[in-house]
Every structure is written in C-alpha cells, then in structure tokens.
Design an enzyme around this catalytic site. Sequence first.
Site, PDB file in Angstrom:
ATOM      1  N   GLU A  41       1.013  -1.404   0.259  1.00 49.79           N
ATOM      2  CA  GLU A  41      -0.201  -0.083   0.292  1.00 49.79           C
ATOM      3  C   GLU A  41       0.900   1.260   0.000  1.00 49.79           C
ATOM      4  O   GLU A  41       2.323   1.183   0.543  1.00 49.79           O
ATOM      5  CB  GLU A  41      -0.652   0.286   0.887  1.00 49.79           C
ATOM      6  N   LYS A 112      -8.981   2.534  -2.088  1.00 47.69           N
ATOM      7  CA  LYS A 112      -9.205   2.190  -0.929  1.00 47.69           C
ATOM      8  C   LYS A 112     -11.083   2.598  -0.672  1.00 47.69           C
ATOM      9  O   LYS A 112     -11.342   3.255  -0.982  1.00 47.69           O
ATOM     10  CB  LYS A 112      -8.691   2.009  -0.036  1.00 47.69           C
ATOM     11  N   CYS A 149      -5.013  -3.314   2.423  1.00 47.07           N
ATOM     12  CA  CYS A 149      -5.486  -3.662   3.370  1.00 47.07           C
ATOM     13  C   CYS A 149      -6.543  -3.045   4.544  1.00 47.07           C
ATOM     14  O   CYS A 149      -7.545  -4.630   4.128  1.00 47.07           O
ATOM     15  CB  CYS A 149      -4.628  -1.954   4.702  1.00 47.07           C
TER      16      CYS A 149
END
Lengths: 554, 554
Positions: A41, A112, A149
């Site tokens: 990330e 994300k 994540c």
Amino acid sequence: MKIALAQLNYTIGHFEQNVEKIVSSINRAKQQGARLVIFSELSICGYPPHDLLTHKHFVDKSIQAIKDVAKSCVDIYAIVGGPSYNEAPTGKLLHNSAYLLGEGKVLDVFHKTLLPDYDIFDEYRYFEPNTEKYRLAEIDGVKLAITICEDIWDDQPTSSAFDRGQLYRDAPMNHLSKLNPDLIVNISASPFSYNVEERRFEVFKNNVARYSKPVIYVNQVGGNTDLLFDGGSMVLNEQGKILHKLKSFYEDFTIIDSTFAKGKTVESINPLNDDRRLERIHDALVMGISDFFRKLGFSKATLGLSGGIDSAVVLALAAKALPAENLRVLLMPSQYSSQHSVDDAVQLAKKLNVKYDIVPIQNIFDTFRNQLRDVFEGKPEDITEENIQARIRGTLLMALSNKFGHLLLNTSNKSEAAVGYGTLYGDMCGALSVLGDVYKTDVYRLANFINRDDEIIPINTITKPPSAELRPDQKDSDSLPPYDILDPILFAYIEQGLSAEEIIRKGYESNTVKRIIRLVNLNEYKRYQSPPILRVSSKAFGYGRKMPLVTKWS
Amino acid sequence: MKIALAQLNYTIGHFEQNVEKIVSSINRAKQQGARLVIFSELSICGYPPHDLLTHKHFVDKSIQAIKDVAKSCVDIYAIVGGPSYNEAPTGKLLHNSAYLLGEGKVLDVFHKTLLPDYDIFDEYRYFEPNTEKYRLAEIDGVKLAITICEDIWDDQPTSSAFDRGQLYRDAPMNHLSKLNPDLIVNISASPFSYNVEERRFEVFKNNVARYSKPVIYVNQVGGNTDLLFDGGSMVLNEQGKILHKLKSFYEDFTIIDSTFAKGKTVESINPLNDDRRLERIHDALVMGISDFFRKLGFSKATLGLSGGIDSAVVLALAAKALPAENLRVLLMPSQYSSQHSVDDAVQLAKKLNVKYDIVPIQNIFDTFRNQLRDVFEGKPEDITEENIQARIRGTLLMALSNKFGHLLLNTSNKSEAAVGYGTLYGDMCGALSVLGDVYKTDVYRLANFINRDDEIIPINTITKPPSAELRPDQKDSDSLPPYDILDPILFAYIEQGLSAEEIIRKGYESNTVKRIIRLVNLNEYKRYQSPPILRVSSKAFGYGRKMPLVTKWS
C-alpha cells in the site's frame, strides 16, 4: 501463472529510491518467469506520508513515479500502491489506490473503500473512500479481487471492550466475491505490534472461510520514525493454511503459483508466548533504530549510560542496529551515584566496544545551586534539585550530539512515560525514544533475552533495585508501586482502555489504581513534548493516543 | 417565541461545572421568558475531548450529565451538544449529537452528518455520521432544522489552492430544507483563527441565500490548550443580515424573538484590516493564556525576559491574563548580552510591576565548558556552545518553575519555530507557546498594538535589530533572511500550501525560497517536541499540521 510478492522497505517521499527498488523487483520477477508482481500500500511514496499528501507537488510526483514504474512493466504486470486524484467534484481530493500496471502504462486504478481512522490511522484526513463500481482485474485469465489493507478488515477483532475501532457497514469483498474472483489480493501497510501477526492471520482466515478464495497479502517492511512495519507478507490457500510467509523485519521476495498447489508444507504462525513476544519486540526495535538513522542520513548515536537497566538495554539494541564505532556514550555520575553504577556502565561499554567518557555533574550542579541561591532564598531542597541534575545530563548529551553529530537516543521506558517519572528536558531528551512503548517489567525481560547466550548486560544491572540516583539512597519504589503491580494496571488502563472501577475489580488495590490513573492523566503535558516513540504495542504513546492536556477528567 | 443563545466557556471533562453553567443559563432564560435556550456543540463535555471519547466511562458520564440538565428543562426547552451512542451494530460507536431537552427529559437526539477531518479536526476518529432520516424539531409551532457545525459548511471556501478541506457530497440542509423549517439552528465548536469570522459569515450568508431561512449560530468560547474558541455567536435574518452578534472572547447570553422582527439595527462583521487582525490575535492570546492557567488550576507564570521583542510581548500579554503579582521573570544575561538588553528587560518588568531576578549564566556556562574540555578535545566553538547557553536558561527557568510552581511560558515565535531557529530543551522549553503561531513581523505589530496608548514595551526593544545574543555581535540576520522576506515565504508555504516553484513565481529569490522550505522540512523533529501552541492562524504548528519526521522529501 506465477505471481511475485515484493516486500520492500520504502523511505517516505524518496521517489528515486522507491522507484528503483520497485523496478528492480519487477525485473527480478520477470527474469524468474512471473507474470505479476505485487507491492504494498502506498509503496510509491512510503507509508505514512502524513500531510505531505496535502502538497499537490507531492501527489503529482507520486503519480509521475507510478508512470515511470509502468514503463518497466512490459511482458509483466504489477500492482503498486499510490495516491490518485478523486475525479468527483466532492469529497476529499485523493484516493488511496492500487495501480494495475502493464503494457508499459497504467491499465487500471482501484481505490480503497474502508479507511481506518483510529489509533495511529487518520485516512479520512486525506482520502475519499472508493465510490466506483467494484470490478476485478484479470491477468492471463486469472481474476483478482484487489483490496487495500483495511478493505478486508471489515470485522476485525476488537482490541478493547469499548474502543472497537471501526466496524464497517459494507465490506468490499461482499461485492467483489459476487464477481467470482480466483483470488484475493491485499496490499497493505500494516504496522507492527507484538500481537498483530495473530490478528492478521485471524482476519485472513476469516476472509478465506467466508469467500473460499486464497489470499495474497503484501505488507511493507521497515521503520518510519515511530511506526514499525514488520512485513510478514503471506499467502493463504483456500483452506486458510499459510502456503508462504515472507520474513519479518527484512525485505523479502518470493514467487508463488496461482494454482496454490496443495501438498506443500503448510506453515503456521508461531504461537505468541513470552519468548516469541520478546524476540519480536527486540527485532522490531533494532529495525526501528537502524531505519531511523539510515533514512535520516545519520550514522552515529549517543546516550547517557547510567548503569541502570533502561540505558543498558537501549545501548545493547543500538549496538545491534549500528556499528559499535558509531556509538559513543556519556557516564554522568552525580554525588548520589553509586560506584557500582559507574562500574556496571563501564563494563557494558567495554563489552560492546563502545567509546565512553565520564563527565561528573557535581561541579555544574554546584554552580547552578550557587547561581540560584538568592532566587531560592533558603527554600528546602526538593524535586527541583533532582530535575536540575537530570537537565544537566540532558544538556551534556545534547552538547556531545551537537559537537559530533551523534543523535541522542532516549532511554525512558513506558512505565515512566506513563506516570511522568522522568524530567522533561532532562532524561526525556532525545531524537527517538527506543523503550517508550516497553513497560519496565518487559525491559527486564528484554535484558534477559539479550543475555540469552552471553552476559552482555551486567547481571548487577539486572538484579539491583532500580533508582534514578538523584538523591541519597533514592529508589524507584519510594515514589512508585512495584513495577509488577504498576505495569499490569497501566496495561489495563492504556492498552485495554479499562476504567478505574474495572481495574479495581480485577483485584488491584483501589487507592493504587486511582493514584496511577491520576498520574497518567496529569502527565499528558510531559508526553506531549516527548520524542517519537518506537511503537511495539497495540497502544503506544504518540499519534495513536491523543488526550487533551487541560481537562478536569480523571 | 423567545429563544436564548448561551455562549459559554466549558472545561473539558469538568461535568460538574459544565452542568452548572448550562443549568444556570437555562434558569436565566426561563426567568426572561424564553421558551428555548441553545448551547454549543459537545457543550456537555467541552470541545475537543479527543481520546477521552474512547473511554466508556467518559461517554456514560456525558450522557448522565445531559440527563441531569434535562431535569431543569421544565417549561423550557434546551438544545445541548453531547456524544451519543450509535445504535447501529456497525460504524464508530458514537455520534456527535444535539440533544433536545424538555418536559424534564431527553425528547430527541439529532446527529451530526458532516464530520470534519482536516487541519485540527479528526471527527471520523470518534464519530459515525448521521444515518437517520432527517427530521425537524418543533417547539411551540416553530420548526427548527437542527444542524451541528460542519453540517452547514458543505461548500466552505477553500483555504488554499490544493488542500480544499472536505467538499461534501450531500448537505444535510438539502434534506432539511424540504421539510420547510422556520429557521436553521447551528450549534458549533468553531475554533478561532484571525480570519475565521469572515469565513463563517460567508458560510451563513450562503446558507441563508440558498434556503431563505434565518440562522441561529451558537459557538463555544474559551481556550482549551492550543485551541482558542472566540464565540462570536450570531443570528442572521432571512436577508442574510446580522441581527445579533454575541461577544468575541467572552461568555455571552442573549434572547431573540423567533419572528426575527425587521427594522432592528443590523450589525455586520468588521472588515479585516491589520488593526482588527492584531486586536483579534491579541485578545485571543490573552484569553488563551488566561484559560490555560485557570482550567489547569495554576495561577502563576514565569518566563525568561531577554530584552528582546518576543519575551517582551509574551510578558505584556501574560500581564493582561494574570495578575502582575503572579508573574515572576528571570533575566539571564550571557557574556554576549548587551547592557541595553538587561536595561530594557528591567524597564519592562518595572513598568508591569513584575518581580524579576537577574541570574547571569556565565559561571554555569564556564563550568559546563570545563567539564566538557576532555570530551571536546580542543574542537572549535560552534553552535554547540550557543545551545549550551540556551539550555542553561531553560534549566534555570524550569528550576524556578519547579521550586515555586510557576508554569513556564514559551516565547518562541512562528518564524523561529518554522525554520528551527531555536534550541530544543533551551528556548523551546515551556508549558505553553504563546507566540508559536505568530510570525516575527506580526510580533512587532503586536508590540506596537500593545503600545498604542502607552509605552509598555520599551521602544528600544522594538527598534533594535533582533539577536539571540549567544555569540559576539550575533544578529538574527546572520542566519536568516530579513523577516519581511522570510515571513511571506513561510506564509505562502505553510498557510497557503504553495510549492517552491509557486512561491518563486511570486517574485521571491529562488535559492532563498528553497533554503527556507528545506529548513522548515528539516525542523519537523524540533516542532514534534514543541509545547502546545496557541492557534491564531488558519494553519498552526501542532495537531493541525502533521508531517513525517523522516523523509527524503523537500
């Protein structure tokens, strides 16, 4: 299809180096026949970039660097993390994105959805959650659900009874799984704490169980000031077993086959016992010191070696992180210091081949007292005189630091930082706090761990009762409860977020608990001015714990 | 219907006092015939409670305090801000809510929808946005659209070209206006910056223009550590004119009529000229010092009075905030200090009736040098010796502070803090930085403002060239560009978020701009350990500006 996992150590904003590392892993993957290589990330700029993300130039440079990397993606694909602009006219300007690179260009960008905003995380500060329709990436017929994540941490285990972090309404995998991916890719910047590996494994297993898909998890590694990233990237097959696990605390690289062939040796997470916990903390701290210096461009460190346990452990850790010839320490005995303390400190410095000087503080202390005689008008000695001595030491250490370019390592531990048993601008000085997230009882355990094969830290340093040696016959236990009482109460209050009542109910003495909590709250003002603290627990002092300084709450 | 606005100064977590203040305003409103009294955002616990909101006990206590207040709401209604539990099983545990109280109980709870998460705000850390259906409150037939602070800042003016804050997809008033309210209530905790009043007025006017409804805005007042709240609650009629404006920087109370009778004298915001700006900064800083001490339960302050402009202005401000007999200063001349500096400092202390002592630092400095002679092995003097002197002063001030209980006021200004022209653990010591958000050129302007009627600060202090007096004939201009060049560059970089290129394009010399930006970035590590800074600008150092310490970005 062969897929490479590249677990790298990025420096924040060092685009040249980050690009070079990424491109070099792409070339390595290509040479070994991989069709896809996955990075972590925000790999392009390093995590966490904090408010650099509010500088347009920084974001533009990140995106340019992604495009530069893309040029190397010929006959291979790559997934690289980086910020991207939110094209919508509302919301935050940026997304936290995974760039799919191939054919020499950016092929697609995935954003994300779940933005963590608890403890050390503040992603709503910068990013707008994904609002695009969910879609898969497809490479050579293999369909990937690309997540970032927190996206697969939608039902994370709670760290305390009350502070449940974020429980998300809508998991991206709910949508992505309906598109029938072959596997889940999760690129991450998941910071170390000594119990995070078990929590991660739990989360991945839950995802595998729910969606019956293998998971490829790629984490960043390395220290970025206070935050330590342990790597530990892993691949789980669709039975939830670990097929591959990359190293902890080091860069690593591996290639797997997307068929996730069964019959391979299945690894598992080592259970978290006390030895394992200490080993992890030890390795994390060494990495944290090492990266702090390397990334800052400094090579030399100093600290005050008292003969006590804290500075001994910090020096032993520093000696693992930096060459002994780059370390230089000061022994600064006061009139109240025992000869034993000096002897123990000398013994340790010699053992580690570290240059030391002895600078007694008595003369300076006397001069301060003389100069202040009129101002203090015959007032009795008190904590003031103890603090003056601690500040003389701070000033001497900073003088050495300024003169020779050694960064000062702070040696305070978490128990002291919690209750304010330390002198601001004295022993609280330093560029980096090494043990500020390690309770005193764990500092002892760390010392024994360091000594497991060889007596590095003098036994006497470990066995004698702890003392600041700032007044005659002073002992820590004059001011504080024994550490084996203090530390569990602090843990319950700080890590577990329990109230005084709840801690008392666990069997601790009521007045002790109330006094300790009062001390923790009273000393927010000291910690506000503390150096950054290497984070090894699930709740460290620093950005992850933000308390008001002026409050009547206790 | 008569509606009361109660603009109060809350202490974070001081439930007893906050409840007492609120109840007393409710009783006052009732006596004056009001049917409704409105308090500010999170008034029950004070804003910002930070991570106290992660303690269940704190939230429960807040809710209990709301219920206690409700008991006083008989024959009157009140709107009180406080946290409430998110009843949904997902999302953050809390809402930021407006409680409607009446009939002795909680009648309804309205949640904040737009959660700011930029600059000093981090509301996603604690709160879940409202997901309930929008509805109005109705009291005696008057229909209220209840909003909380950011809820009506959906298209706020941008503070810089890039960092546009948050632009929201969906304004609560889009929904609430369709329900045809009679007026908009906005309860707020909107912190001071010297240009915020104009921005607020702009936002309210835009809302009035869009929805043709009057706005009642109730803000909190008072300092909570770094954050200063100016109050300035106001009522706009449906033409967007200000019917009432409550005091800035003081508690205030007024009663209006919900018919918003026309023909009243219409007030307007004073235009922001330099005098007005300085007066606001002055008043905000005095309030900030005063509240910091009062809320902490301290009454006495100290500082190092050098004869220079910064410490002179801090002392003059402190003398407005605290009684002169509670102030005590140290003059700590070095061998490099001019007699003029000492004279100027003495003149100011006498003018303000502040007790002072003179403690020369030469002897202590000599003793340090003697003790370090071997360690420094004949190395030439450099910045090290300057820092030792600054740290001796820090130690002397902290000794006075420790011995007599005077909190140390830090005297660094924003220009110094920005470029690192200060000594960590030396002149950067202190419990509170008074001028850390005031550029040096504004410190001079503040001095002139303070002297507008009477020469409080000696003219010589204002006219002589600034110097740290730590080496022979030292001047700030030896190390730094002139402040009238430095400050606009810093403003462009810090407040406006411009890049080096953009600042150079404004006409500043390229190397100067690059050097200054490099210094700002290099010195994040010093500011990390700075005392809390009273915030008076739109971008202060502290929680509102979070930069990585270890980065290769410049």
